[in-house]
Write an enzyme that holds these catalytic residues in place. Structure first.
Site, PDB file in Angstrom:
ATOM      1  N   ALA A  77       8.927   5.193   4.528  1.00 58.50           N
ATOM      2  CA  ALA A  77      10.410   5.198   5.043  1.00 58.50           C
ATOM      3  C   ALA A  77      10.141   3.682   4.217  1.00 58.50           C
ATOM      4  O   ALA A  77       9.696   3.200   3.337  1.00 58.50           O
ATOM      5  CB  ALA A  77      10.234   4.898   6.317  1.00 58.50           C
TER       6      ALA A  77
ATOM      7  N   GLY B  38       5.683   7.093   6.591  1.00 53.55           N
ATOM      8  CA  GLY B  38       6.146   7.991   6.430  1.00 53.55           C
ATOM      9  C   GLY B  38       6.162   8.844   5.753  1.00 53.55           C
ATOM     10  O   GLY B  38       6.369  10.369   5.926  1.00 53.55           O
TER      11      GLY B  38
ATOM     12  N   GLU C 187       3.293  11.529   7.113  1.00 53.28           N
ATOM     13  CA  GLU C 187       4.294  11.687   8.611  1.00 53.28           C
ATOM     14  C   GLU C 187       4.624  13.062   8.236  1.00 53.28           C
ATOM     15  O   GLU C 187       4.458  13.684   9.185  1.00 53.28           O
ATOM     16  CB  GLU C 187       5.174  10.688   9.578  1.00 53.28           C
TER      17      GLU C 187
ATOM     18  N   GLU D   1       1.801   0.736   8.906  1.00 54.17           N
ATOM     19  CA  GLU D   1       2.867   0.243   9.793  1.00 54.17           C
ATOM     20  C   GLU D   1       2.383  -0.748  10.719  1.00 54.17           C
ATOM     21  O   GLU D   1       3.441  -2.502   9.961  1.00 54.17           O
ATOM     22  CB  GLU D   1       3.471   1.913  10.674  1.00 54.17           C
TER      23      GLU D   1
HETATM   24  N1  CAA Z   1      10.024   1.366   1.367  1.00 58.28           N
HETATM   25  C1  CAA Z   1      10.738   0.771  -0.813  1.00 58.28           C
HETATM   26  N2  CAA Z   1      10.234   0.927  -1.479  1.00 58.28           N
HETATM   27  C2  CAA Z   1       9.180   0.795  -1.797  1.00 58.28           C
HETATM   28  C3  CAA Z   1       7.881   1.829  -0.992  1.00 58.28           C
HETATM   29  C4  CAA Z   1       9.073   1.737   0.729  1.00 58.28           C
HETATM   30  N3  CAA Z   1       8.236   1.913   1.278  1.00 58.28           N
HETATM   31  N4  CAA Z   1       6.827   1.326  -1.782  1.00 58.28           N
HETATM   32  C5  CAA Z   1       7.573   1.454  -2.840  1.00 58.28           C
HETATM   33  N5  CAA Z   1       8.219   0.690  -2.825  1.00 58.28           N
HETATM   34  C6  CAA Z   1       8.904   0.419  -4.105  1.00 58.28           C
HETATM   35  C7  CAA Z   1       8.398  -0.880  -4.756  1.00 58.28           C
HETATM   36  O1  CAA Z   1       8.545  -1.529  -3.794  1.00 58.28           O
HETATM   37  C8  CAA Z   1       8.804  -1.080  -6.606  1.00 58.28           C
HETATM   38  O2  CAA Z   1      10.073  -1.941  -6.809  1.00 58.28           O
HETATM   39  P1  CAA Z   1       9.980  -2.043  -8.067  1.00 58.28           P
HETATM   40  O3  CAA Z   1       9.858  -1.536  -9.021  1.00 58.28           O
HETATM   41  O4  CAA Z   1      11.419  -2.524  -7.216  1.00 58.28           O
HETATM   42  O5  CAA Z   1       9.455  -3.856  -7.536  1.00 58.28           O
HETATM   43  C9  CAA Z   1       8.603   0.210  -6.386  1.00 58.28           C
HETATM   44  O6  CAA Z   1       8.440   1.512  -5.024  1.00 58.28           O
HETATM   45  C10 CAA Z   1       7.025   0.664  -7.179  1.00 58.28           C
HETATM   46  O7  CAA Z   1       6.051   0.212  -6.137  1.00 58.28           O
HETATM   47  P2  CAA Z   1       4.748  -1.317  -6.829  1.00 58.28           P
HETATM   48  O8  CAA Z   1       5.784  -2.047  -7.272  1.00 58.28           O
HETATM   49  O9  CAA Z   1       4.521  -1.505  -5.265  1.00 58.28           O
HETATM   50  O10 CAA Z   1       3.630  -0.143  -6.665  1.00 58.28           O
HETATM   51  P3  CAA Z   1       2.701  -0.176  -6.659  1.00 58.28           P
HETATM   52  O11 CAA Z   1       2.080   0.536  -8.265  1.00 58.28           O
HETATM   53  O12 CAA Z   1       1.453  -1.695  -7.221  1.00 58.28           O
HETATM   54  O13 CAA Z   1       2.207  -0.104  -5.336  1.00 58.28           O
HETATM   55  C11 CAA Z   1       1.842   0.692  -3.186  1.00 58.28           C
HETATM   56  C12 CAA Z   1       1.948   1.075  -4.662  1.00 58.28           C
HETATM   57  C13 CAA Z   1       0.354   0.992  -2.780  1.00 58.28           C
HETATM   58  C14 CAA Z   1       2.585   1.947  -2.479  1.00 58.28           C
HETATM   59  C15 CAA Z   1       2.405   0.240  -3.214  1.00 58.28           C
HETATM   60  O14 CAA Z   1       4.141   0.415  -3.536  1.00 58.28           O
HETATM   61  C16 CAA Z   1       2.876  -0.227  -0.976  1.00 58.28           C
HETATM   62  O15 CAA Z   1       2.088  -0.380  -1.025  1.00 58.28           O
HETATM   63  N6  CAA Z   1       4.226   0.710  -0.571  1.00 58.28           N
HETATM   64  C17 CAA Z   1       4.421   1.104   0.320  1.00 58.28           C
HETATM   65  C18 CAA Z   1       3.604   1.538   1.482  1.00 58.28           C
HETATM   66  C19 CAA Z   1       3.954   1.251   2.901  1.00 58.28           C
HETATM   67  O16 CAA Z   1       3.722  -0.022   3.204  1.00 58.28           O
HETATM   68  N7  CAA Z   1       4.159   2.086   3.762  1.00 58.28           N
HETATM   69  C20 CAA Z   1       4.906   2.319   4.762  1.00 58.28           C
HETATM   70  C21 CAA Z   1       6.279   2.147   5.049  1.00 58.28           C
HETATM   71  S1  CAA Z   1       6.631   1.937   7.143  1.00 58.28           S
HETATM   72  C22 CAA Z   1       7.102   3.195   7.379  1.00 58.28           C
HETATM   73  O17 CAA Z   1       6.850   4.208   6.781  1.00 58.28           O
HETATM   74  C23 CAA Z   1       7.080   3.189   8.870  1.00 58.28           C
HETATM   75  C24 CAA Z   1       7.268   4.846   9.365  1.00 58.28           C
HETATM   76  O18 CAA Z   1       6.434   5.312  10.107  1.00 58.28           O
HETATM   77  C25 CAA Z   1       8.120   5.799   9.550  1.00 58.28           C
END
Ligand code: CAA
Length: 257
Positions: free
Chosen positions: A63, A108, A111, A131
């Site tokens: 998400a 998400g 999921e 999460e």
């Molecule tokens: N939401 C918003 N933006 C996201 C994102 C997310 N879930 N995942 C990645 N992005 C964005 C980053 O912020 C980044 O944007 P910028 O270029 O503007 O900085 C872009 O995508 C590229 O990502 P990274 O620079 O972080 O790339 P990386 O290779 O260094 O890392 C990653 C990749 C490990 C996937 C890392 O992006 C990450 O940890 N993302 C979040 C993953 C996460 O925690 N997901 C769970 C969300 S909560 C959820 O889903 C709740 C639910 O149950 C519904």
């Protein structure tokens, strides 16, 4: 556009398409995805749907955290309802869904993959329910579907730690059916989809309905439902055609009625 619908009758591809955010799902993407799933559910020409992510890095990185960070509890509830509605629409769709997980499937994203009937992974796939590392529990069904797909103790470990699982571990714990080189993944998913689509379309739909019903309502109710669907199949031309073709040693021509 954040979700692309590509028709390759009798298959369809749904592509999560926001690669600059690793296909993270915001409200707009979820609404578009839900509309596409409903459109496909009403289309009898589509027999199997493949769900995948655009680009070579992510299925969906979860998400959209930027959208969630300032949400009120009521807004968070609405966001969870929307994400859950998408996952439910996949489960309730008449067609089997194949998740072709081509990279990160986090939160998400994981999921969504869990709501699909079958999961295939590329060697680059990474799964997690992170999460808890963000201070929240899963909101789109991860706490419910992960323990129904992998053994509950393994699901618990993954849900409580947020630890990432690579493709080979995902295969070992039964989270995915198979792992392929990244460049082969979509074609392998299409091959599997075509194999399903070659079968009686009504039979495949009834089988998905029976599997889903039994998983939710238990064995006794599931068996009762299965008998009804079995009997219903005998009102169709496909049943006669499938069995006659076997007896006449030829390939069946299913008409879906
Ligand atoms: N939401 C918003 N933006 C996201 C994102 C997310 N879930 N995942 C990645 N992005 C964005 C980053 O912020 C980044 O944007 P910028 O270029 O503007 O900085 C872009 O995508 C590229 O990502 P990274 O620079 O972080 O790339 P990386 O290779 O260094 O890392 C990653 C990749 C490990 C996937 C890392 O992006 C990450 O940890 N993302 C979040 C993953 C996460 O925690 N997901 C769970 C969300 S909560 C959820 O889903 C709740 C639910 O149950 C519904």
């Amino acid at each position: 556009m954040s979700v692309r619908l590509e028709r390759e009758e009798p298959l369809a591809l749904l592509v999560l398409d926001r690669p600059e955010r690793l296909n993270a799902l915001d409200t707009g993407s979820l609404r578009t995805l839900l509309a596409a799933i409903r459109e496909l559910a009403a289309d009898e020409r589509i027999r199997v749907v493949i769900l995948t992510g655009a680009g070579d890095r992510a299925f969906a990185a979860g998400a959209d955290i930027g959208e969630m960070v300032e949400k009120s509890p009521a807004e968070a509830l609405a966001f969870a309802e929307l994400g859950q509605a998408v996952c439910r629409a996949i489960e309730e769709a008449p067609q089997p869904y194949i998740a072709a997980v081509n990279g990160y499937a986090l939160g998400g994203g994981c999921e969504l993959a869990l709501a699909c009937d079958i999961r295939l992974a590329s060697e680059r796939a990474v799964f997690a329910q992170p999460e808890v590392t963000l201070g929240i529990p899963p909101g789109w069904g991860g706490s419910q579907r992960l323990p129904r797909v992998v053994p509950p103790g393994i699901a618990g470990e993954l849900l409580y730690t947020g630890r990432r699982v690579g493709a080979q571990e995902a295969l070992r714990i039964g989270l995915v059916n198979a792992v392929y080189p990244a460049e082969e993944l979509l074609e392998r998913a299409r091959e599997l989809a075509r194999q399903i689509a070659a079968n009686g379309p009504i039979a495949v739909r009834l089988t998905k309905a029976a599997v889903r019903f039994g998983l939710e309502h238990g064995l006794e109710a599931g068996l009762a439902y299965e008998r009804q669907l079995f009997a219903h199949a005998f009102t169709t031309g496909d049943q006669r055609e499938g069995m006659r073709a076997f007896l006449e040693k030829r390939r069946p021509t299913f008409l879906g009625r």
